[in-house]
Scaffold this motif. Sequence first.
Motif, PDB file in Angstrom:
ATOM      1  N   GLY A 140      -1.657  -5.629   7.309  1.00 32.36           N
ATOM      2  CA  GLY A 140      -0.610  -5.111   6.437  1.00 32.36           C
ATOM      3  C   GLY A 140       0.800  -5.455   6.865  1.00 32.36           C
ATOM      4  O   GLY A 140       1.671  -4.579   6.862  1.00 32.36           O
ATOM      5  N   SER A 141       1.042  -6.717   7.235  1.00 32.72           N
ATOM      6  CA  SER A 141       2.390  -7.089   7.664  1.00 32.72           C
ATOM      7  C   SER A 141       3.217  -7.718   6.548  1.00 32.72           C
ATOM      8  O   SER A 141       4.412  -7.930   6.695  1.00 32.72           O
ATOM      9  N   ASP A 142       2.589  -8.018   5.411  1.00 33.14           N
ATOM     10  CA  ASP A 142       3.304  -8.576   4.269  1.00 33.14           C
ATOM     11  C   ASP A 142       3.828  -7.404   3.435  1.00 33.14           C
ATOM     12  O   ASP A 142       3.159  -6.912   2.532  1.00 33.14           O
ATOM     13  N   VAL A 143       5.028  -6.954   3.756  1.00 31.12           N
ATOM     14  CA  VAL A 143       5.557  -5.698   3.215  1.00 31.12           C
ATOM     15  C   VAL A 143       6.634  -5.963   2.170  1.00 31.12           C
ATOM     16  O   VAL A 143       7.453  -6.863   2.329  1.00 31.12           O
ATOM     17  N   PHE A 144       6.607  -5.199   1.086  1.00 32.51           N
ATOM     18  CA  PHE A 144       7.710  -5.223   0.128  1.00 32.51           C
ATOM     19  C   PHE A 144       8.112  -3.793  -0.167  1.00 32.51           C
ATOM     20  O   PHE A 144       7.338  -2.853   0.011  1.00 32.51           O
ATOM     21  N   GLU A 145       9.341  -3.617  -0.596  1.00 37.01           N
ATOM     22  CA  GLU A 145       9.911  -2.282  -0.834  1.00 37.01           C
ATOM     23  C   GLU A 145      10.055  -2.040  -2.321  1.00 37.01           C
ATOM     24  O   GLU A 145      10.411  -2.941  -3.089  1.00 37.01           O
ATOM     25  N   MET A 146       9.759  -0.808  -2.761  1.00 34.12           N
ATOM     26  CA  MET A 146       9.902  -0.458  -4.171  1.00 34.12           C
ATOM     27  C   MET A 146      10.241   1.028  -4.249  1.00 34.12           C
ATOM     28  O   MET A 146       9.606   1.849  -3.571  1.00 34.12           O
ATOM     29  N   PHE A 147      11.239   1.356  -5.042  1.00 30.34           N
ATOM     30  CA  PHE A 147      11.687   2.737  -5.159  1.00 30.34           C
ATOM     31  C   PHE A 147      11.208   3.358  -6.461  1.00 30.34           C
ATOM     32  O   PHE A 147      11.022   2.663  -7.456  1.00 30.34           O
ATOM     33  N   ARG A 148      11.009   4.681  -6.432  1.00 36.06           N
ATOM     34  CA  ARG A 148      10.616   5.391  -7.646  1.00 36.06           C
ATOM     35  C   ARG A 148      11.728   5.304  -8.694  1.00 36.06           C
ATOM     36  O   ARG A 148      12.908   5.391  -8.362  1.00 36.06           O
ATOM     37  N   PRO A 149      11.349   5.178  -9.965  1.00 39.52           N
ATOM     38  CA  PRO A 149      12.396   5.137 -11.017  1.00 39.52           C
ATOM     39  C   PRO A 149      13.053   6.503 -11.195  1.00 39.52           C
ATOM     40  O   PRO A 149      12.398   7.536 -11.032  1.00 39.52           O
ATOM     41  N   GLN A 150      14.319   6.470 -11.509  1.00 39.57           N
ATOM     42  CA  GLN A 150      15.064   7.702 -11.808  1.00 39.57           C
ATOM     43  C   GLN A 150      15.164   7.834 -13.340  1.00 39.57           C
ATOM     44  O   GLN A 150      16.013   7.220 -13.981  1.00 39.57           O
ATOM     45  N   LEU A 151      14.264   8.627 -13.932  1.00 35.87           N
ATOM     46  CA  LEU A 151      14.234   8.764 -15.399  1.00 35.87           C
ATOM     47  C   LEU A 151      15.038   9.961 -15.862  1.00 35.87           C
ATOM     48  O   LEU A 151      15.231  10.909 -15.165  1.00 35.87           O
TER      49      LEU A 151
END
Length: 200
Positions: free
Chosen positions: A189-200
């Motif tokens: 699991g070293s191929d990491v990307f970041e994603m944030f929760r949407p603010q609806l």
Amino acid sequence: MFYTTRTNDHGLAHDPFKAIVSPRPIGWIGSRGEDGSMNLAPYSFFNAVSDRPKLVMFSSSGRKHSQRNAAEMGEFTCNFVSRHLVEKMNISSAAVPYGVDEFELSGLTATKGQIVDAPYVAEAFAVLECKVTEIIVPKSLSGEASENVMVFGEVVGIHIDQAIIVDGRLDMAIARPIARMGYMDYSEGSDVFEMFRPQL
């Protein structure tokens, strides 16, 4: 395709259930028995189940050595499995008689916990020291007992190697965590990307 689990008639060469529920973190459990013997074994049915309080769970198919020791002593450790330790983790999975020291078998350094009287892998990038909170046998819809035994533990101490801390966070590109896939497959699991929760 669709099939019911009652018949489990999937028509495949191997049951796909554990391949679907993946990747799964590996609970590399360190424990000590009443007789003083040390044990180290990996479990693919493992995860964090609560943050407040910090609880983890590992599940053994039948009453294996880690479950026995956790029940006897009320303590265990969870050792972080990284790419540089994966071969040693695999050695520790060997089916050996109770009392055989898998730390020694795998060429690893067993170190006593700061809080718990259970050994941990000194070479691991991170370790959770845990005290048992409950041990249960899950049941099916019909009330039939599972063949698995679930051990829950509260994390009472955490070790982290400074080598994997970058800018106040654990750097997974350095830590290179290993997860269990289906069959005999593993992933890194070293191929990491970041994603944030949407603010609806």
